[in-house]
Design an enzyme around this catalytic site. Structure first.
Site, mmCIF file in Angstrom:
data_model
loop_
_atom_site.group_PDB
_atom_site.id
_atom_site.type_symbol
_atom_site.label_atom_id
_atom_site.label_comp_id
_atom_site.label_asym_id
_atom_site.label_seq_id
_atom_site.Cartn_x
_atom_site.Cartn_y
_atom_site.Cartn_z
ATOM 1 N N GLY A 160 0.814 -1.238 0.031
ATOM 2 C CA GLY A 160 0.044 0.098 -0.044
ATOM 3 C C GLY A 160 0.974 1.344 0.005
ATOM 4 N N GLY A 161 0.437 2.256 0.362
ATOM 5 C CA GLY A 161 0.742 3.629 0.543
ATOM 6 C C GLY A 161 0.211 4.714 -0.476
ATOM 7 C CD GLU A 162 -1.503 1.772 -3.812
ATOM 8 O OE1 GLU A 162 -1.571 1.695 -2.352
ATOM 9 O OE2 GLU A 162 -1.474 1.068 -4.564
ATOM 10 C CB THR B 186 1.968 0.628 -5.517
ATOM 11 O OG1 THR B 186 0.724 0.106 -5.730
ATOM 12 C CG2 THR B 186 2.063 1.801 -6.139
ATOM 13 C CE1 TYR C 51 1.296 -3.805 -8.218
ATOM 14 C CE2 TYR C 51 0.738 -1.588 -8.682
ATOM 15 C CZ TYR C 51 0.247 -2.858 -8.228
ATOM 16 O OH TYR C 51 -0.828 -2.945 -7.603
ATOM 17 C CG HIS D 237 -5.662 -7.803 -9.389
ATOM 18 N ND1 HIS D 237 -5.726 -8.603 -8.253
ATOM 19 C CD2 HIS D 237 -4.553 -7.131 -9.579
ATOM 20 C CE1 HIS D 237 -4.589 -8.136 -7.571
ATOM 21 N NE2 HIS D 237 -3.918 -7.277 -8.269
ATOM 22 N NE ARG E 77 -8.123 -4.378 -11.835
ATOM 23 C CZ ARG E 77 -7.774 -3.940 -10.621
ATOM 24 N NH1 ARG E 77 -8.371 -3.099 -9.833
ATOM 25 N NH2 ARG E 77 -6.347 -4.639 -10.294
ATOM 26 C CG ASP F 216 -4.036 -8.128 -3.662
ATOM 27 O OD1 ASP F 216 -2.746 -8.216 -3.610
ATOM 28 O OD2 ASP F 216 -4.589 -7.152 -3.982
#
Length: 390
Positions: free
Chosen positions: A69-71, A100, A131, A225, A228, A286
């Site tokens: 994470g971190g978005e 990411t 990524y 994914h 989606r 995930d």
């Protein structure tokens, strides 16, 4: 506890239904599957399953074991995987990957976490890269990472069709896949490139493009994914019908589902109805990844954390709510991901295979016992796993 265990009177799903059987475990392997087996108490321990389902330990092909994470900024960094959560959910094999963030989340940290989980009794592999392109590595190249670093089995989670990806060219994808493939051939590993597929209009076309214009086989890529949205699901079915594996993500949120995503269990039913071969379909959790919900302009609306328990939950929903036959649904979380990543001895119950076993109460469709590498980690719903610093 004893290194020799006899599990009696279990309805065994290998994942194919074997009927009522006894399973003898010696060390970390399954030694014998038969009926009317007996074991002296002086040699080992006997557990009467009393008709419970005995299934292989679940194989989770995408877990952000050291957090992700971190978005949403540094405060949104997600926590590491706790081994009790994995084993308590019936997961005995995980594959760790970066996403990411490959700056504050490093491959060195990922390697350390993988070794820690493995030392605690959970079989843990990892992917090199993230990524981004060029691919981040431990040793300076994809080939040497896969060949020389024992837990590294491939590359991932490489991103395509996503605003967070590096938008790799066809030539870049060919080179990465070729390096991973050769390294896998030389080391006896899968060398698969696990691919994060975003919600962009490119769908899986970059992978089809590589397969069409190079000698790279479609099985060298393992896109995830795929549930989606409807367009990606249809494109994924075409990928599976062409011989590739596709993966559905089990962690989700109501907001993400409202945006057009399908639950993994529903996507499985739809894919089968559209002609996808069941042996090319998998689930992954995930777990510990950030479940990001972006608006149409690319801004972050909200963020939650993936849950490894969702893997067993979606398997259960596939059977109970989507009407998928038990063995077919089970292979999606056991033998199929093991084959996709070339993990022999995982995801199956057979003589000589790893003793990763889960007993499930058929009345409640709930996990009661979990054995990992021949040792009970959950026994009668009680976990024996303790944190080193607890």
């Amino acid at each position: 506890m004893s290194f020799i265990t006899l599990i009696k009177n279990a309805q065994v799903y290998a994942p194919r239904a074997l009927g009522l059987c006894d399973v003898l475990v010696a060390g970390n392997r399954i030694a014998k599957i038969d009926q009317s087996l007996e074991l002296s108490a002086s040699i080992g321990a006997t557990v009467d399953a009393d008709g419970a389902w005995l299934i292989p330990g679940l194989v989770d092909s995408l877990v952000h074991i050291n957090g992700g994470g971190g978005e949403g900024g540094f405060a949104s960094r997600t926590p590491e995987l706790q081994i009790r959560d994995a084993l308590g959910s019936g997961v005995t094999t995980v594959v760790g990957a970066l996403g990411t963030d490959a700056v504050t989340r490093t491959l060195h940290d990922l390697y350390g976490k993988a070794r820690a989980l493995d030392a605690q009794g959970l079989t843990c592999f990892m992917q090199t890269g993230s990524y981004q392109v060029p691919v981040n590595t431990l040793t300076g190249s994809v080939r040497s990472d896969i060949m020389l670093v024992d837990p590294v089995i491939g590359v991932g989670e490489l991103a395509i069709s996503d605003h967070r990806s590096s938008h790799p060219t066809r030539d870049e994808l060919v080179r990465i896949a070729a390096d991973a493939r050769v390294a896998g051939l030389l080391s006896g590993k899968g060398g698969v490139v696990s691919v994060h597929v975003g919600g962009g209009s490119g769908l899986l076309h970059p992978l089809f493009d590589v397969v069409e214009h190079s000698d790279i086989p479609i099985t060298q890529f393992y896109p995830t994914h795929i549930n989606r949205n409807g367009d990606l699901l249809a494109n994924g079915v075409a990928f599976a019908r062409a011989g590739g594996f596709i993966d559905f993500t089990t962690s989700t949120t109501p907001e993400i589902l409202a945006s057009g995503e399908f639950r993994a269990s529903q996507a499985l039913r739809l894919a089968l109805e559209q002609g996808a071969p069941v042996d090319k379909l998998t689930f992954s959790s995930d777990a510990q990844g950030s479940l990001t919900n972006f608006c149409d302009q690319g801004g972050l609306k909200n963020i939650e954390v993936g849950d490894i328990g969702s893997l067993f939950d979606e398997f259960r929903l596939a059977v109970q709510e989507e009407g998928i036959e038990f063995s077919r649904a089970l292979q999606v979380v056991t033998s199929n991901p093991a084959r996709a990543l070339a993990l022999p001895g995982k995801g199956v119950i057979r003589e000589g295979a790893d003793a990763d076993l889960v007993l499930v109460d058929p009345d409640r469709f709930a996990i009661t016992h979990v054995m990992s590498r021949g040792a009970w980690k959950v026994f009668d719903r009680q976990s024996s796993v303790t944190d080193v610093f607890a």
